[in-house]
Design a protein around this motif. Structure first.
Motif, PDB file in Angstrom:
ATOM      1  N   LYS A  76      26.139  48.954  36.944  1.00 10.10           N
ATOM      2  CA  LYS A  76      26.149  50.264  36.282  1.00 10.10           C
ATOM      3  C   LYS A  76      25.709  50.141  34.815  1.00 10.10           C
ATOM      4  CE  LYS A  76      27.225  54.548  37.176  1.00 10.10           C
ATOM      5  NZ  LYS A  76      26.329  55.284  38.047  1.00 10.10           N
ATOM      6  N   GLU A  77      26.190  49.103  34.132  1.00  8.27           N
ATOM      7  CA  GLU A  77      25.818  48.905  32.722  1.00  8.27           C
ATOM      8  C   GLU A  77      24.328  48.601  32.580  1.00  8.27           C
ATOM      9  OE1 GLU A  77      28.537  47.535  34.069  1.00  8.27           O
ATOM     10  OE2 GLU A  77      30.124  48.530  32.945  1.00  8.27           O
ATOM     11  N   ILE A  78      23.783  47.823  33.522  1.00  4.24           N
ATOM     12  CA  ILE A  78      22.352  47.504  33.484  1.00  4.24           C
ATOM     13  C   ILE A  78      21.543  48.784  33.671  1.00  4.24           C
ATOM     14  CG2 ILE A  78      20.490  46.325  34.709  1.00  4.24           C
ATOM     15  CD1 ILE A  78      22.525  44.093  35.340  1.00  4.24           C
ATOM     16  N   GLU A  79      21.970  49.599  34.627  1.00  5.51           N
ATOM     17  CA  GLU A  79      21.274  50.865  34.881  1.00  5.51           C
ATOM     18  C   GLU A  79      21.313  51.758  33.640  1.00  5.51           C
ATOM     19  OE1 GLU A  79      21.082  54.132  38.488  1.00  5.51           O
ATOM     20  OE2 GLU A  79      22.971  53.101  38.118  1.00  5.51           O
ATOM     21  N   GLN A  80      22.467  51.852  32.988  1.00  8.11           N
ATOM     22  CA  GLN A  80      22.597  52.671  31.785  1.00  8.11           C
ATOM     23  C   GLN A  80      21.729  52.121  30.644  1.00  8.11           C
ATOM     24  OE1 GLN A  80      26.834  52.620  31.174  1.00  8.11           O
ATOM     25  NE2 GLN A  80      27.195  54.361  32.541  1.00  8.11           N
ATOM     26  N   ALA A  81      21.659  50.804  30.521  1.00 10.56           N
ATOM     27  CA  ALA A  81      20.845  50.195  29.467  1.00 10.56           C
ATOM     28  C   ALA A  81      19.370  50.507  29.675  1.00 10.56           C
ATOM     29  CB  ALA A  81      21.073  48.686  29.434  1.00 10.56           C
ATOM     30  N   ILE A  82      18.918  50.520  30.923  1.00 11.66           N
ATOM     31  CA  ILE A  82      17.515  50.831  31.202  1.00 11.66           C
ATOM     32  C   ILE A  82      17.239  52.301  30.897  1.00 11.66           C
ATOM     33  CG2 ILE A  82      15.774  50.986  33.025  1.00 11.66           C
ATOM     34  CD1 ILE A  82      17.135  48.489  34.256  1.00 11.66           C
ATOM     35  N   SER A  85      16.993  52.674  27.141  1.00 15.01           N
ATOM     36  CA  SER A  85      15.818  52.070  26.507  1.00 15.01           C
ATOM     37  C   SER A  85      14.688  53.093  26.500  1.00 15.01           C
ATOM     38  CB  SER A  85      15.388  50.813  27.255  1.00 15.01           C
ATOM     39  OG  SER A  85      14.850  51.157  28.508  1.00 15.01           O
ATOM     40  N   ASP A  86      13.675  52.843  25.693  1.00 14.78           N
ATOM     41  CA  ASP A  86      12.564  53.788  25.598  1.00 14.78           C
ATOM     42  C   ASP A  86      11.409  53.403  26.518  1.00 14.78           C
ATOM     43  OD1 ASP A  86      11.791  51.553  24.269  1.00 14.78           O
ATOM     44  OD2 ASP A  86      10.948  52.596  22.541  1.00 14.78           O
ATOM     45  N   LEU A  87      11.731  52.822  27.667  1.00 16.07           N
ATOM     46  CA  LEU A  87      10.693  52.383  28.605  1.00 16.07           C
ATOM     47  C   LEU A  87      10.081  53.542  29.386  1.00 16.07           C
ATOM     48  CD1 LEU A  87      12.399  49.205  30.105  1.00 16.07           C
ATOM     49  CD2 LEU A  87      10.550  49.309  28.446  1.00 16.07           C
ATOM     50  N   GLY A  88      10.850  54.592  29.573  1.00 18.89           N
ATOM     51  CA  GLY A  88      10.347  55.725  30.342  1.00 18.89           C
ATOM     52  C   GLY A  88      10.343  55.446  31.835  1.00 18.89           C
ATOM     53  N   LEU A  89      11.192  54.523  32.286  1.00 11.64           N
ATOM     54  CA  LEU A  89      11.285  54.177  33.705  1.00 11.64           C
ATOM     55  C   LEU A  89      12.640  54.609  34.242  1.00 11.64           C
ATOM     56  CD1 LEU A  89       9.854  50.550  33.521  1.00 11.64           C
ATOM     57  CD2 LEU A  89       8.656  52.611  34.216  1.00 11.64           C
ATOM     58  N   THR A  90      12.658  55.034  35.507  1.00 13.43           N
ATOM     59  CA  THR A  90      13.893  55.452  36.137  1.00 13.43           C
ATOM     60  C   THR A  90      14.339  54.382  37.125  1.00 13.43           C
ATOM     61  OG1 THR A  90      13.161  57.743  35.968  1.00 13.43           O
ATOM     62  CG2 THR A  90      14.994  57.287  37.460  1.00 13.43           C
ATOM     63  N   PRO A  91      15.507  53.774  36.871  1.00  9.09           N
ATOM     64  CA  PRO A  91      15.988  52.734  37.781  1.00  9.09           C
ATOM     65  C   PRO A  91      16.528  53.325  39.082  1.00  9.09           C
ATOM     66  CG  PRO A  91      17.513  53.016  35.957  1.00  9.09           C
ATOM     67  CD  PRO A  91      16.363  53.932  35.706  1.00  9.09           C
ATOM     68  N   SER A  92      16.347  52.589  40.159  1.00 12.55           N
ATOM     69  CA  SER A  92      16.861  52.973  41.467  1.00 12.55           C
ATOM     70  C   SER A  92      17.902  51.932  41.876  1.00 12.55           C
ATOM     71  CB  SER A  92      15.704  53.014  42.468  1.00 12.55           C
ATOM     72  OG  SER A  92      16.196  53.135  43.774  1.00 12.55           O
ATOM     73  N   ASN A  93      19.167  52.369  41.946  1.00 14.54           N
ATOM     74  CA  ASN A  93      20.279  51.472  42.218  1.00 14.54           C
ATOM     75  C   ASN A  93      20.694  51.607  43.676  1.00 14.54           C
ATOM     76  OD1 ASN A  93      22.787  50.221  42.407  1.00 14.54           O
ATOM     77  ND2 ASN A  93      23.590  51.150  40.542  1.00 14.54           N
ATOM     78  N   ASP A  94      20.693  50.501  44.438  1.00  9.82           N
ATOM     79  CA  ASP A  94      21.120  50.576  45.835  1.00  9.82           C
ATOM     80  C   ASP A  94      22.470  49.902  46.072  1.00  9.82           C
ATOM     81  OD1 ASP A  94      20.645  47.870  45.901  1.00  9.82           O
ATOM     82  OD2 ASP A  94      19.065  47.951  47.417  1.00  9.82           O
ATOM     83  N   GLY A  95      23.200  49.602  45.000  1.00 11.15           N
ATOM     84  CA  GLY A  95      24.530  49.021  45.131  1.00 11.15           C
ATOM     85  C   GLY A  95      24.561  47.521  44.937  1.00 11.15           C
ATOM     86  N   SER A  96      23.433  46.849  45.112  1.00 12.14           N
ATOM     87  CA  SER A  96      23.424  45.404  44.887  1.00 12.14           C
ATOM     88  C   SER A  96      22.279  44.976  43.965  1.00 12.14           C
ATOM     89  CB  SER A  96      23.326  44.656  46.209  1.00 12.14           C
ATOM     90  OG  SER A  96      22.147  45.013  46.888  1.00 12.14           O
TER      91      SER A  96
END
Length: 181
Positions: A76-82, A85-96
């Motif tokens: 969750k913290e990694i997803e929030q950090a992304i 960030s100003d990368l303009g990318l949307t992370p897709s989290n599948d639980g692992s």
């Protein structure tokens, strides 16, 4: 003493080229490159930690980055950090794992990024020229004969020319990467 000035100048000019490569690595070119995540910091157990210290980043496909955390609780913290960030990318989290899909660049975006590459290259050239100026100032402070000073100035100019050529080749390869569809 002249050899020391030459070695110091050569080393500093090489560092300017390496700094340019690091800076250009952050510019995404429509292909997955783990270096775009270099500056992402994750709040991990209350401390700002670089992403590469809490997760491994791999490239399973040409336009996908796969982020596998060492500790699943940090997902969750990694997803929030992304997101932050100003990368303009949307992370897709599948639980692992987290997947980052790098979108294809439009023609206009490619040209804008090419301009950014040129601007970064120009900053690196200025850095090389500043190194030359410092080396020439240092050479003039030394007690050298006129012939030795002229030879040293010529050697420093040769290093400067090589440094600028190196920067131009680094920038040209990044521009080619950006403009190739």
């Amino acid at each position: 003493m002249a050899n020391q000035i030459i070695e110091n100048t050569k080393d500093r000019m090489e560092k300017a080229g390496m700094a340019l490569q690091a800076q250009l690595g952050k510019i995404r070119a429509g292909v997955a490159n783990p270096s775009i995540l270099r500056d992402v910091k994750v709040l991990y157990y209350g401390a700002e930690t670089p992403l590469n210290q809490v997760a491994s980043v791999s490239v399973p496909e040409a336009r996908v980055l796969l982020i596998t955390p060492f500790d699943k609780t940090a997902l969750k913290e990694i997803e929030q950090a992304i997101f932050a960030s100003d990368l303009g990318l949307t992370p897709s989290n599948d639980g692992s794992v987290i997947r980052l899909v790098i979108p294809a660049l439009t023609e206009e975006t490619r040209k804008d990024l090419a301009k950014e590459v040129k601007a970064e290259a120009e900053k690196a050239k200025v850095a090389v020229r500043n190194v030359r100026r410092d080396a020439l100032d240092q050479a003039k402070k030394e007690e050298l004969s006129e012939d030795e000073l002229r030879k040293l100035e010529k050697d420093i100019q040769g290093l400067t020319d090589d440094g600028v050529k190196n920067i131009d080749s680094i920038a040209a390869s990044k521009e080619d990467e950006l403009l190739t569809i």
